[in-house]
Scaffold this motif. Structure first.
Motif, mmCIF file in Angstrom:
data_model
loop_
_atom_site.group_PDB
_atom_site.id
_atom_site.type_symbol
_atom_site.label_atom_id
_atom_site.label_comp_id
_atom_site.label_asym_id
_atom_site.label_seq_id
_atom_site.Cartn_x
_atom_site.Cartn_y
_atom_site.Cartn_z
ATOM 1 N N GLY A 1 -6.471 9.500 -10.021
ATOM 2 C CA GLY A 1 -6.266 10.493 -8.980
ATOM 3 C C GLY A 1 -7.166 10.334 -7.774
ATOM 4 O O GLY A 1 -6.949 10.982 -6.744
ATOM 5 N N ASP A 2 -8.188 9.489 -7.855
ATOM 6 C CA ASP A 2 -9.084 9.263 -6.715
ATOM 7 C C ASP A 2 -8.372 8.453 -5.640
ATOM 8 O O ASP A 2 -7.396 7.743 -5.901
ATOM 9 C CB ASP A 2 -10.356 8.529 -7.155
ATOM 10 N N LEU A 3 -8.922 8.519 -4.425
ATOM 11 C CA LEU A 3 -8.335 7.811 -3.287
ATOM 12 C C LEU A 3 -9.101 6.523 -3.013
ATOM 13 O O LEU A 3 -10.330 6.516 -2.919
ATOM 14 C CB LEU A 3 -8.375 8.717 -2.049
ATOM 15 N N VAL A 4 -8.350 5.427 -2.867
ATOM 16 C CA VAL A 4 -8.895 4.091 -2.619
ATOM 17 C C VAL A 4 -8.414 3.623 -1.249
ATOM 18 O O VAL A 4 -7.269 3.870 -0.866
ATOM 19 C CB VAL A 4 -8.427 3.110 -3.709
ATOM 20 N N LEU A 5 -9.277 2.933 -0.518
ATOM 21 C CA LEU A 5 -8.930 2.432 0.810
ATOM 22 C C LEU A 5 -9.237 0.950 0.914
ATOM 23 O O LEU A 5 -10.327 0.502 0.530
ATOM 24 C CB LEU A 5 -9.710 3.200 1.882
ATOM 25 N N ASP A 6 -8.274 0.185 1.439
ATOM 26 C CA ASP A 6 -8.469 -1.238 1.746
ATOM 27 C C ASP A 6 -7.921 -1.483 3.141
ATOM 28 O O ASP A 6 -6.711 -1.404 3.360
ATOM 29 C CB ASP A 6 -7.750 -2.122 0.723
ATOM 30 N N SER A 7 -8.805 -1.771 4.092
ATOM 31 C CA SER A 7 -8.376 -1.947 5.478
ATOM 32 C C SER A 7 -8.157 -3.411 5.851
ATOM 33 O O SER A 7 -7.867 -3.720 7.008
ATOM 34 C CB SER A 7 -9.396 -1.310 6.424
ATOM 35 N N PHE A 8 -8.319 -4.318 4.891
ATOM 36 C CA PHE A 8 -7.955 -5.730 5.053
ATOM 37 C C PHE A 8 -7.034 -6.060 3.872
ATOM 38 O O PHE A 8 -7.354 -6.889 3.026
ATOM 39 C CB PHE A 8 -9.186 -6.627 5.035
ATOM 40 N N ILE B 1 -13.925 2.239 -1.323
ATOM 41 C CA ILE B 1 -13.399 1.307 -0.328
ATOM 42 C C ILE B 1 -13.648 -0.106 -0.834
ATOM 43 O O ILE B 1 -14.772 -0.439 -1.231
ATOM 44 C CB ILE B 1 -14.087 1.489 1.036
ATOM 45 N N TYR B 2 -12.595 -0.906 -0.866
ATOM 46 C CA TYR B 2 -12.756 -2.342 -1.127
ATOM 47 C C TYR B 2 -12.170 -3.088 0.051
ATOM 48 O O TYR B 2 -11.042 -2.791 0.479
ATOM 49 C CB TYR B 2 -12.040 -2.787 -2.402
ATOM 50 N N ILE B 3 -12.916 -4.021 0.621
ATOM 51 C CA ILE B 3 -12.376 -4.858 1.686
ATOM 52 C C ILE B 3 -12.701 -6.322 1.420
ATOM 53 O O ILE B 3 -13.734 -6.652 0.848
ATOM 54 C CB ILE B 3 -12.886 -4.446 3.087
ATOM 55 N N ASP B 4 -11.782 -7.153 1.855
ATOM 56 C CA ASP B 4 -11.905 -8.603 1.726
ATOM 57 C C ASP B 4 -11.667 -9.192 3.115
ATOM 58 O O ASP B 4 -10.606 -9.748 3.388
ATOM 59 C CB ASP B 4 -10.869 -9.107 0.715
ATOM 60 N N PRO B 5 -12.652 -9.048 4.021
ATOM 61 C CA PRO B 5 -12.451 -9.482 5.409
ATOM 62 C C PRO B 5 -12.452 -11.001 5.515
ATOM 63 O O PRO B 5 -12.831 -11.702 4.560
ATOM 64 C CB PRO B 5 -13.655 -8.888 6.137
ATOM 65 N N PRO B 6 -12.028 -11.546 6.661
ATOM 66 C CA PRO B 6 -12.147 -12.995 6.867
ATOM 67 C C PRO B 6 -13.588 -13.442 6.639
ATOM 68 O O PRO B 6 -14.524 -12.790 7.094
ATOM 69 C CB PRO B 6 -11.739 -13.174 8.338
#
Length: 503
Positions: free
Chosen positions: A319-326, A64-69
């Motif tokens: 093939g891995d799954l990556v998630l970015d919710s921002f 998971i990579y996120i770049d929130p405010p």
């Protein structure tokens, strides 16, 4: 363990459990390529979207990579970056709680942040991910030139907080060796084992086995310097000479050196915690990249593709799954696509359509910006676009007519087992977990919506259900079998929607 308290924390801690499940509405006009693509973009509030995706992806995300405010007090065009401090913490807490549930056992989360909230965020993450799973605080050099109008100090870096799901077992990948590193290796004696470089044969302490005289091929006698000894014993030295692993120089007169072959060294390097702009790009690089797909409405705070490439190199494999919710302008999705990773991207604003979609379309077409040349990107692939839809159940407890069998099966399976619903079979037997079989009678899964035909549990329906020897929990609209019969056959009936929690 030390925790952080603020006004509104109690409500924030309950927030994720109170969010209702929602449908995800597929939009073919904004999707590209294969309908069965593992890559998805969701437009909508990320708290709602995460809650609704969890039944399908819990424990499946490698990175998971996120770049929130950053909550700097600025009002950026594309998102609110001016929350009161306690509101910012309350915004982040439930989202981090949900994100933790997505991580696989060997997964990790990487969070970009700056000085304004970094230290508070660290304490919150210690609470949610467990302090013992903290890996590192990476320093990213985001600017080259000093900001001359700065009132105090010109900030030139951001932080990236890194946590593992389980630090005891999680290990990052190595970074690829650079051309500069490999340039130190040569092969002046045409050794068939390939490139090598000379390494010091002395150690800076005295080992009795390493105190002896070496005669070079030219006849020169060499002894260890005062306070030092050879790295090898006399017998080992003889074996290394016979194996052509000792170099005495072109004329055979040099102090002996050990030949270190490139083919035998570690094929990668351990990442440091300071990432220079020359290695992973900076803010200016990021702005140039986003201008390539939207020059009229340049996203305010993008990250350079090389920065995300560094993270995905360390944290994932193909093939891995990556998630970015921002997701912002879509950098994480674009880089994951080029690196042959699957991805889930969530973005609330219109930039999901104005920035993310055109960017991914250009990636699929084979655009050559960002990291494309370094990974030999040639184009291809697909993604599906979804908009966050209505809740599964209305305020009166009525199931939304748009809910499909597989939607409901996923939420029932997840609520009962806390496991992701991975097999979408056209069968009333949705799965067996811990010896218990779970069945769903809904939307005529048996081919007939009449009471005796599938949605209501009768003895006739029971007789045609897939067989399971053991406890059975059956969900349906109604049951027309007596309690004694159910108990004798180890069956529990649960009525839908009455006995389903759609949160």
């Amino acid at each position: 363990m030390l925790t952080l308290d603020w006004d509104g924390k109690d409500e924030a801690k309950k927030k994720s459990s109170e969010i209702p499940l929602r449908l995800l509405d597929f939009d073919s006009s904004l999707s590209c390529g294969d309908r069965d693509s593992a890559n998805i973009i969701v437009q909508g509030d990320n708290l709602d979207a995460l809650k609704s995706l969890l039944p399908f992806y819990r424990g499946q995300v490698k990175c998971i990579y996120i770049d929130p405010p950053y909550n700097t007090g600025s009002a950026f065009e594309h998102y609110n970056d001016n929350y009161p401090h306690s509101d910012w913490l309350s915004m982040m807490y439930p989202r981090l709680e949900l994100l933790r549930e997505f991580l696989s056992a060997d997964g990790s989360i990487w969070i970009s942040i700056d000085d304004d909230e970094a230290h508070y965020l660290k304490v919150v993450c210690d609470e949610i991910f467990d302090r013992k799973n903290f890996v590192a605080d990476v320093i990213w050099e985001k600017k080259y030139s000093p900001q001359n109008d700065a009132k105090w100090l010109s900030d030139s870096h951001d932080f990236i907080l890194v946590y593992a799901k389980n630090k005891e077992t999680w290990r990052p990948n190595l970074l690829p060796r650079t051309d500069e590193m490999n340039a130190r290796y040569r092969n002046p004696d045409n050794d068939p084992r390939g490139l090598w470089k000379p390494d010091n044969a002395l150690r800076k302490d005295i080992q009795p086995s390493g105190l002896f005289t070496i005669q070079t091929p030219s006849g020169r006698l060499c002894n260890p310097a005062a306070g030092a000894s050879w790295r090898f014993s006399q017998q080992k030295f003889k074996e290394m000479v016979e194996d052509n692993r000792i170099w005495f120089g072109k004329n055979g007169n040099n102090i002996p050196a050990i030949k270190r072959f490139l083919s035998e060294v570690q094929q990668g390097t351990v990442s440091k915690t300071i990432w220079k702009r020359e290695e992973v790009g900076d803010n200016q690089d990021a702005k140039k990249e986003v201008k390539e797909f939207n020059s009229e409405d340049v996203f305010t705070t993008p990250k350079p593709e090389r920065l995300i490439q560094r993270i995905l190199t360390l944290a994932t494999n193909e093939g891995d799954l990556v998630l970015d919710s921002f997701l912002g302008s879509g950098t994480t999705a674009a880089v994951a696509h080029k690196m042959n990773r699957h991805y889930i991207g969530i973005e609330m604003g219109e930039q999901a359509i104005t920035h993310v979609v055109p960017r991914l379309q250009k990636v699929i077409e084979g655009e050559q910006g960002g990291i494309s040349k370094s990974v030999n990107w040639q184009g291809g692939g697909s993604f599906n676009f979804y908009k966050l839809g209505e809740t599964l159940c209305d305020e009166f407890g009525i199931i939304n007519t748009k809910v499909t069998f597989h939607h409901l099966a996923a939420f029932i399976w997840f609520s009962a087992t806390k496991m992701p619903y991975l097999e979408q079979k056209n069968s009333p037997l949705i799965g067996v977990y811990d010896g218990i079989a779970y069945y769903l009678l809904y939307n005529g899964i048996l081919g007939d919506k009449r009471p005796n035909g599938g949605n209501v549990l009768t003895k006739k329906v029971l007789s045609i259900l897939p067989l399971h020897y053991g406890k059975k929990i059956i969900y349906g609209e109604a049951c027309r079998i007596g309690d004694n019969f159910l108990q004798e056959n180890d069956i529990i009936f649960r009525q839908i929607p009455k006995e389903i929690d759609f949160r």
